[in-house]
Design an enzyme around this catalytic site. Structure first.
Site, PDB file in Angstrom:
ATOM      1  N   ASN A 194     -69.794 -19.870  15.082  1.00 10.26           N
ATOM      2  CA  ASN A 194     -71.069 -19.257  15.481  1.00 10.26           C
ATOM      3  C   ASN A 194     -71.402 -18.045  14.614  1.00 10.26           C
ATOM      4  OD1 ASN A 194     -73.359 -19.315  17.156  1.00 10.26           O
ATOM      5  ND2 ASN A 194     -72.551 -17.613  18.378  1.00 10.26           N
TER       6      ASN A 194
ATOM      7  N   ALA B  77     -63.005 -13.611  19.401  1.00  4.78           N
ATOM      8  CA  ALA B  77     -63.307 -15.027  19.165  1.00  4.78           C
ATOM      9  C   ALA B  77     -63.456 -15.768  20.490  1.00  4.78           C
ATOM     10  CB  ALA B  77     -62.201 -15.668  18.331  1.00  4.78           C
TER      11      ALA B  77
ATOM     12  N   LEU C 145     -66.414 -18.851  22.546  1.00  7.87           N
ATOM     13  CA  LEU C 145     -67.762 -19.418  22.663  1.00  7.87           C
ATOM     14  C   LEU C 145     -68.425 -18.720  23.839  1.00  7.87           C
ATOM     15  CD1 LEU C 145     -66.788 -23.167  22.139  1.00  7.87           C
ATOM     16  CD2 LEU C 145     -67.899 -21.634  20.471  1.00  7.87           C
TER      17      LEU C 145
ATOM     18  N   SER D 128     -66.300  -9.727  30.206  1.00 10.41           N
ATOM     19  CA  SER D 128     -67.739  -9.676  30.444  1.00 10.41           C
ATOM     20  C   SER D 128     -68.016  -9.269  31.883  1.00 10.41           C
ATOM     21  CB  SER D 128     -68.310 -11.078  30.200  1.00 10.41           C
ATOM     22  OG  SER D 128     -69.604 -11.193  30.716  1.00 10.41           O
TER      23      SER D 128
ATOM     24  N   TYR E 208     -68.285 -20.661  31.474  1.00  7.63           N
ATOM     25  CA  TYR E 208     -68.038 -19.595  30.487  1.00  7.63           C
ATOM     26  C   TYR E 208     -67.446 -18.372  31.184  1.00  7.63           C
ATOM     27  CZ  TYR E 208     -69.087 -15.324  27.934  1.00  7.63           C
ATOM     28  OH  TYR E 208     -68.990 -14.080  27.375  1.00  7.63           O
TER      29      TYR E 208
ATOM     30  N   LYS F  91     -63.557 -16.301  31.067  1.00  6.14           N
ATOM     31  CA  LYS F  91     -63.289 -14.860  30.883  1.00  6.14           C
ATOM     32  C   LYS F  91     -62.374 -14.358  31.995  1.00  6.14           C
ATOM     33  CE  LYS F  91     -65.408 -14.209  27.162  1.00  6.14           C
ATOM     34  NZ  LYS F  91     -64.755 -13.740  25.964  1.00  6.14           N
TER      35      LYS F  91
ATOM     36  N   ARG G 239     -80.663  -5.574  34.216  1.00  5.83           N
ATOM     37  CA  ARG G 239     -79.366  -5.605  33.544  1.00  5.83           C
ATOM     38  C   ARG G 239     -79.101  -4.248  32.907  1.00  5.83           C
ATOM     39  NH1 ARG G 239     -79.824  -9.614  35.934  1.00  5.83           N
ATOM     40  NH2 ARG G 239     -79.440 -11.770  35.301  1.00  5.83           N
TER      41      ARG G 239
ATOM     42  N   ARG H 186     -84.320 -18.770  36.195  1.00 11.42           N
ATOM     43  CA  ARG H 186     -83.327 -19.567  35.477  1.00 11.42           C
ATOM     44  C   ARG H 186     -82.134 -19.757  36.418  1.00 11.42           C
ATOM     45  NH1 ARG H 186     -81.093 -17.028  29.891  1.00 11.42           N
ATOM     46  NH2 ARG H 186     -80.311 -15.473  31.357  1.00 11.42           N
ATOM     47  N   PRO H 187     -81.677 -21.004  36.599  1.00  8.92           N
ATOM     48  CA  PRO H 187     -80.580 -21.226  37.546  1.00  8.92           C
ATOM     49  C   PRO H 187     -79.366 -20.362  37.189  1.00  8.92           C
ATOM     50  CG  PRO H 187     -81.458 -23.313  36.756  1.00  8.92           C
ATOM     51  CD  PRO H 187     -82.128 -22.242  35.949  1.00  8.92           C
TER      52      PRO H 187
HETATM   53  P1  NAD Z   1     -70.486 -14.323  18.614  1.00  9.14           P
HETATM   54  O1  NAD Z   1     -70.595 -15.765  18.892  1.00  9.14           O
HETATM   55  O2  NAD Z   1     -71.510 -13.688  17.759  1.00  9.14           O
HETATM   56  O3  NAD Z   1     -69.052 -13.994  17.977  1.00  9.14           O
HETATM   57  C1  NAD Z   1     -67.901 -14.736  18.293  1.00  9.14           C
HETATM   58  C2  NAD Z   1     -67.214 -15.082  16.977  1.00  9.14           C
HETATM   59  O4  NAD Z   1     -66.033 -15.829  17.259  1.00  9.14           O
HETATM   60  C3  NAD Z   1     -68.077 -15.960  16.077  1.00  9.14           C
HETATM   61  O5  NAD Z   1     -68.081 -15.415  14.771  1.00  9.14           O
HETATM   62  C4  NAD Z   1     -67.381 -17.327  16.102  1.00  9.14           C
HETATM   63  O6  NAD Z   1     -67.539 -18.019  14.878  1.00  9.14           O
HETATM   64  C5  NAD Z   1     -65.944 -16.921  16.374  1.00  9.14           C
HETATM   65  N1  NAD Z   1     -65.109 -17.923  17.036  1.00  9.14           N
HETATM   66  C6  NAD Z   1     -65.340 -18.583  18.206  1.00  9.14           C
HETATM   67  N2  NAD Z   1     -64.310 -19.391  18.487  1.00  9.14           N
HETATM   68  C7  NAD Z   1     -63.384 -19.234  17.496  1.00  9.14           C
HETATM   69  C8  NAD Z   1     -62.110 -19.786  17.228  1.00  9.14           C
HETATM   70  N3  NAD Z   1     -61.556 -20.683  18.045  1.00  9.14           N
HETATM   71  N4  NAD Z   1     -61.461 -19.391  16.104  1.00  9.14           N
HETATM   72  C9  NAD Z   1     -61.997 -18.490  15.270  1.00  9.14           C
HETATM   73  N5  NAD Z   1     -63.209 -17.937  15.471  1.00  9.14           N
HETATM   74  C10 NAD Z   1     -63.894 -18.306  16.558  1.00  9.14           C
HETATM   75  O7  NAD Z   1     -70.379 -13.580  20.020  1.00  9.14           O
HETATM   76  P2  NAD Z   1     -70.465 -12.022  20.351  1.00  9.14           P
HETATM   77  O8  NAD Z   1     -71.733 -11.771  21.051  1.00  9.14           O
HETATM   78  O9  NAD Z   1     -70.114 -11.227  19.159  1.00  9.14           O
HETATM   79  O10 NAD Z   1     -69.317 -11.949  21.434  1.00  9.14           O
HETATM   80  C11 NAD Z   1     -67.986 -11.596  21.093  1.00  9.14           C
HETATM   81  C12 NAD Z   1     -67.124 -11.735  22.325  1.00  9.14           C
HETATM   82  O11 NAD Z   1     -67.646 -10.922  23.373  1.00  9.14           O
HETATM   83  C13 NAD Z   1     -67.047 -13.144  22.884  1.00  9.14           C
HETATM   84  O12 NAD Z   1     -65.739 -13.385  23.354  1.00  9.14           O
HETATM   85  C14 NAD Z   1     -68.021 -13.116  24.046  1.00  9.14           C
HETATM   86  O13 NAD Z   1     -67.701 -14.037  25.033  1.00  9.14           O
HETATM   87  C15 NAD Z   1     -67.864 -11.692  24.539  1.00  9.14           C
HETATM   88  N6  NAD Z   1     -69.035 -11.182  25.261  1.00  9.14           N
HETATM   89  C16 NAD Z   1     -70.254 -11.240  24.671  1.00  9.14           C
HETATM   90  C17 NAD Z   1     -71.381 -10.801  25.374  1.00  9.14           C
HETATM   91  C18 NAD Z   1     -72.752 -10.889  24.776  1.00  9.14           C
HETATM   92  O14 NAD Z   1     -73.731 -10.820  25.521  1.00  9.14           O
HETATM   93  N7  NAD Z   1     -72.897 -11.019  23.459  1.00  9.14           N
HETATM   94  C19 NAD Z   1     -71.248 -10.286  26.680  1.00  9.14           C
HETATM   95  C20 NAD Z   1     -69.965 -10.221  27.232  1.00  9.14           C
HETATM   96  C21 NAD Z   1     -68.860 -10.671  26.505  1.00  9.14           C
HETATM   97  N1  UFG Z   2     -84.509 -13.511  30.535  1.00  5.48           N
HETATM   98  C1  UFG Z   2     -85.833 -13.891  30.518  1.00  5.48           C
HETATM   99  N2  UFG Z   2     -86.257 -14.670  29.495  1.00  5.48           N
HETATM  100  C2  UFG Z   2     -85.441 -15.103  28.484  1.00  5.48           C
HETATM  101  C3  UFG Z   2     -84.086 -14.707  28.519  1.00  5.48           C
HETATM  102  C4  UFG Z   2     -83.655 -13.918  29.573  1.00  5.48           C
HETATM  103  O1  UFG Z   2     -86.604 -13.522  31.405  1.00  5.48           O
HETATM  104  O2  UFG Z   2     -85.892 -15.820  27.590  1.00  5.48           O
HETATM  105  C5  UFG Z   2     -84.040 -12.622  31.620  1.00  5.48           C
HETATM  106  C6  UFG Z   2     -82.937 -13.212  32.479  1.00  5.48           C
HETATM  107  O3  UFG Z   2     -83.482 -13.943  33.545  1.00  5.48           O
HETATM  108  C7  UFG Z   2     -82.189 -11.956  32.921  1.00  5.48           C
HETATM  109  C8  UFG Z   2     -82.365 -11.003  31.740  1.00  5.48           C
HETATM  110  O4  UFG Z   2     -83.482 -11.475  31.005  1.00  5.48           O
HETATM  111  O5  UFG Z   2     -82.818 -11.385  34.037  1.00  5.48           O
HETATM  112  C9  UFG Z   2     -81.163 -10.957  30.819  1.00  5.48           C
HETATM  113  O6  UFG Z   2     -80.833 -12.275  30.417  1.00  5.48           O
HETATM  114  P1  UFG Z   2     -79.789 -12.571  29.241  1.00  5.48           P
HETATM  115  O7  UFG Z   2     -79.702 -14.050  29.088  1.00  5.48           O
HETATM  116  O8  UFG Z   2     -80.132 -11.778  28.037  1.00  5.48           O
HETATM  117  O9  UFG Z   2     -78.425 -11.960  29.798  1.00  5.48           O
HETATM  118  P2  UFG Z   2     -77.614 -12.328  31.122  1.00  5.48           P
HETATM  119  O10 UFG Z   2     -77.419 -11.064  31.865  1.00  5.48           O
HETATM  120  O11 UFG Z   2     -78.192 -13.451  31.846  1.00  5.48           O
HETATM  121  O12 UFG Z   2     -76.254 -12.843  30.498  1.00  5.48           O
HETATM  122  C10 UFG Z   2     -75.490 -11.999  29.637  1.00  5.48           C
HETATM  123  C11 UFG Z   2     -74.707 -12.842  28.628  1.00  5.48           C
HETATM  124  C12 UFG Z   2     -73.683 -13.660  29.342  1.00  5.48           C
HETATM  125  C13 UFG Z   2     -72.832 -12.808  30.167  1.00  5.48           C
HETATM  126  C14 UFG Z   2     -73.657 -11.978  31.120  1.00  5.48           C
HETATM  127  C15 UFG Z   2     -72.742 -11.026  31.838  1.00  5.48           C
HETATM  128  O13 UFG Z   2     -75.566 -13.690  27.930  1.00  5.48           O
HETATM  129  O14 UFG Z   2     -72.870 -14.283  28.380  1.00  5.48           O
HETATM  130  O15 UFG Z   2     -74.630 -11.222  30.374  1.00  5.48           O
HETATM  131  O16 UFG Z   2     -73.271  -9.859  32.158  1.00  5.48           O
HETATM  132  F1  UFG Z   2     -71.971 -13.556  30.889  1.00  5.48           F
END
Ligand code: NAD
Ligand code: UFG
Length: 338
Positions: free
Chosen positions: A35, A81, A83, A124, A149, A153, A231, A292-293
Site C-alpha cells: 500500500n 506494517a 492492512l 487504533s 480490521y 488490532k 472524531r 455508513r454501516p
Molecule cells: P499505510 O497503508 O499507509 O502504511 C502501512 C505500510 O505497511 C504500507 O507501506 C504497506 O505497504 C506496508 N505493509 C502492509 N503489510 C505489510 C507486510 N506484510 N510486509 C511489509 N509491509 C507491509 O497505513 P498508515 O495509515 O500509515 O498506518 C500505519 C499503521 O497504523 C497501520 O498498522 C494501521 O493499521 C495503523 N493505524 C492507522 C490509522 C489511520 O487512520 N491511518 C489509524 C489507526 C491505526
Molecule cells: N465520513 C464521511 N464521508 C466520507 C468519509 C468519512 O462523512 O467520505 C465520515 C465518517 O462517517 C466519520 C468521519 O467522517 O464520521 C471519519 O471517517 P473516517 O473514515 O475518516 O475515519 P473513521 O473514524 O471511520 O475510521 C478511522 C480509520 C480506521 C480506524 C478508526 C479508529 O479509518 O482505520 O479511525 O478510530 F479504525
C-alpha cells in the site's frame, strides 16, 4: 543501534522516518509496497538529506526478514506494517488475520531470537469498539470491534500482553491512534490512498482538486451537536513525533505501556469541511446521505496519560492539518503516481 521501521514507506511510517532521521536515529525500513510506492524513499531523502536503509520484504516472510535481523544491529522496532481498510477487512477477514496478526507473530519470534527488547506498535482507537462515553481513557473497556480490521488490532494487543508476561526484559508501547490527517509541511509526503478514499480528509482533498464531484457526508442524525460523526483528528506530524516520545519512554524499561495518541478534541464532519474551506479558501460541495454501516457517533481521546508519562502533547490543530493536506494534494494531484 538501528530502529527497524516496518511499513516505513506508508502514510504514518514515512512521516515518522523523517522525524527519526532528523533526530539522527539510524533507520532501517522494511516494506513490501502493498500500500505504498518506492517514490516515498526519494521524498524522504529530499526532505532529510539522508537515505534510510531499505529492504523490500514482506514482514510475514520470516526467512527473508531474518536476513535483515542478521545484517542489521536492530535495537528497537516500530511496527506500522499492516492492512488498514475497514471495508476490505469485512470482505477478506482472513487476509487481515494473516497479514496483520501473522506479521506481528513473526516479529515477536525474531525479537526473541535476536534479543531485541523494544517495540512500538500501531494500534487504533477502533479497539474501544462502540464507546459508551468520551473522552476515552487507556483504562476504558476494549472489545466489541465493529470490523475484522479492528479485531486484528485488539488481537495483536493481547499477543503483545502475553509476550510481555513471558519476557521480563521486553518493553512494549502500544499506541492507540485516533484519526491522523495532514501531511509534512514540505508537501513532499502525504496520504496516498489507492482508488476511492475511505477516509474523510483524503476525500475532501480529492473534491478540492477536482477528482471527485462532491463529498458524501455519511449521516446527519448522529447523537452529536450537528448530527454528523465526531472524531479526534491528529496532525500526522504530531502523531509521528509521538513515536519518538514512545522510543524514549521505552529506554526507561517500563515493560508494557499503552497510550492514546490524539488531541483530546472532537471535530464533526461538517466542522472539518468548514475548517478546510477557511484554511484554503476553497468551497467543498457536499451531500448528506445515509449512514455508513459500522460508524459510531463520536470518539475522542483523553490524552493525559501520554502527557503525564511521556511529556507528549500535540502542537498542530485541524486548521494546520487542512492547510498541509491541501498543500500535499495540490502538489501531487495523483499522489506518488505522478
Ligand atoms: P499505510 O497503508 O499507509 O502504511 C502501512 C505500510 O505497511 C504500507 O507501506 C504497506 O505497504 C506496508 N505493509 C502492509 N503489510 C505489510 C507486510 N506484510 N510486509 C511489509 N509491509 C507491509 O497505513 P498508515 O495509515 O500509515 O498506518 C500505519 C499503521 O497504523 C497501520 O498498522 C494501521 O493499521 C495503523 N493505524 C492507522 C490509522 C489511520 O487512520 N491511518 C489509524 C489507526 C491505526
Ligand atoms: N465520513 C464521511 N464521508 C466520507 C468519509 C468519512 O462523512 O467520505 C465520515 C465518517 O462517517 C466519520 C468521519 O467522517 O464520521 C471519519 O471517517 P473516517 O473514515 O475518516 O475515519 P473513521 O473514524 O471511520 O475510521 C478511522 C480509520 C480506521 C480506524 C478508526 C479508529 O479509518 O482505520 O479511525 O478510530 F479504525
Amino acid at each position: 543501534m538501528a530502529i527497524l521501521v516496518t511499513g516505513g514507506t506508508g502514510y504514518i511510517g514515512s512521516h515518522t522516518v523523517v522525524d527519526l532521521l532528523n533526530h539522527d536515529y539510524d533507520v532501517v525500513i522494511v516494506d513490501n509496497f502493498v500500500n505504498s510506492k518506492p517514490e516515498v524513499l526519494n521524498r524522504i531523502t529530499r526532505i532529510t538529506g539522508k537515505t534510510p536503509r531499505f529492504y523490500e520484504v514482506d514482514v510475514c516472510d520470516e526467512a527473508k526478514l531474518e536476513e535483515v535481523f542478521k545484517k542489521e544491529n536492530i535495537t528497537d522496532i516500530i511496527h506500522f506494517a499492516g492492512l488498514k481498510s475497514v471495508a476490505e477487512s469485512v470482505a477478506k477477514p482472513q487476509l487481515y488475520i494473516d497479514n496483520n496478526i501473522g506479521s506481528s507473530k513473526v516479529l515477536l519470534r525474531l525479537m526473541t531470537k535476536y534479543h531485541v527488547h523494544n517495540i512500538v506498535f500501531s494500534s487504533s482507537a477502533t479497539v474501544y469498539g462502540v464507546p459508551d462515553h468520551v473522552p476515552l481513557k487507556e483504562s476504558d473497556k476494549v472489545g466489541g470491534c465493529t470490523n475484522p480490521y479492528g479485531q486484528t488490532k485488539l488481537d495483536i494487543e493481547y499477543l503483545l500482553k502475553d509476550y510481555a508476561k513471558e519476557h521480563n526484559d521486553a518493553n512494549i508501547a502500544i499506541l492507540r491512534y485516533f484519526n491522523p490527517i495532514g501531511a509534512h509541511s514540505s508537501g513532499l509526503i502525504g496520504e496516498d490512498p489507492q482508488g476511492i478514499p475511505n477516509n474523510l480528509m483524503p476525500y475532501i482533498t480529492q473534491v478540492a482538486v477536482g477528482k471527485r464531484d462532491h463529498l458524501n457526508v455519511y449521516g446527519s442524525d448522529y447523537n452529536t451537536p450537528d448530527g454528523t460523526g465526531v472524531r479526534d483528528y491528529i496532525h500526522v506530524v504530531d502523531l509521528a513525533r509521538g513515536h519518538l516520545f514512545a522510543l524514549r519512554k521505552l529506554e526507561s524499561k517500563p515493560g508494557l505501556v499503552i497510550y492514546n495518541l490524539g488531541t483530546g478534541k472532537g471535530t464533526s464532519v461538517l466542522d472539518l469541511v468548514r475548517a478546510f474551506e477557511k484554511a484554503n479558501d476553497i468551497k467543498i460541495n457536499y451531500v448528506i446521505c445515509d449512514r455508513r454501516p459500522g460508524d459510531i457517533d463520536e470518539n475522542y481521546a483523553d490524552c493525559h496519560k501520554a502527557w503525564e508519562e511521556m511529556g507528549f502533547k500535540t502542537e498542530f490543530d485541524i486548521v494546520d492539518a487542512c492547510r498541509d493536506s491541501w498543500h500535499w494534494q495540490k502538489n501531487n494531484p495523483n499522489g506518488y503516481g505522478d
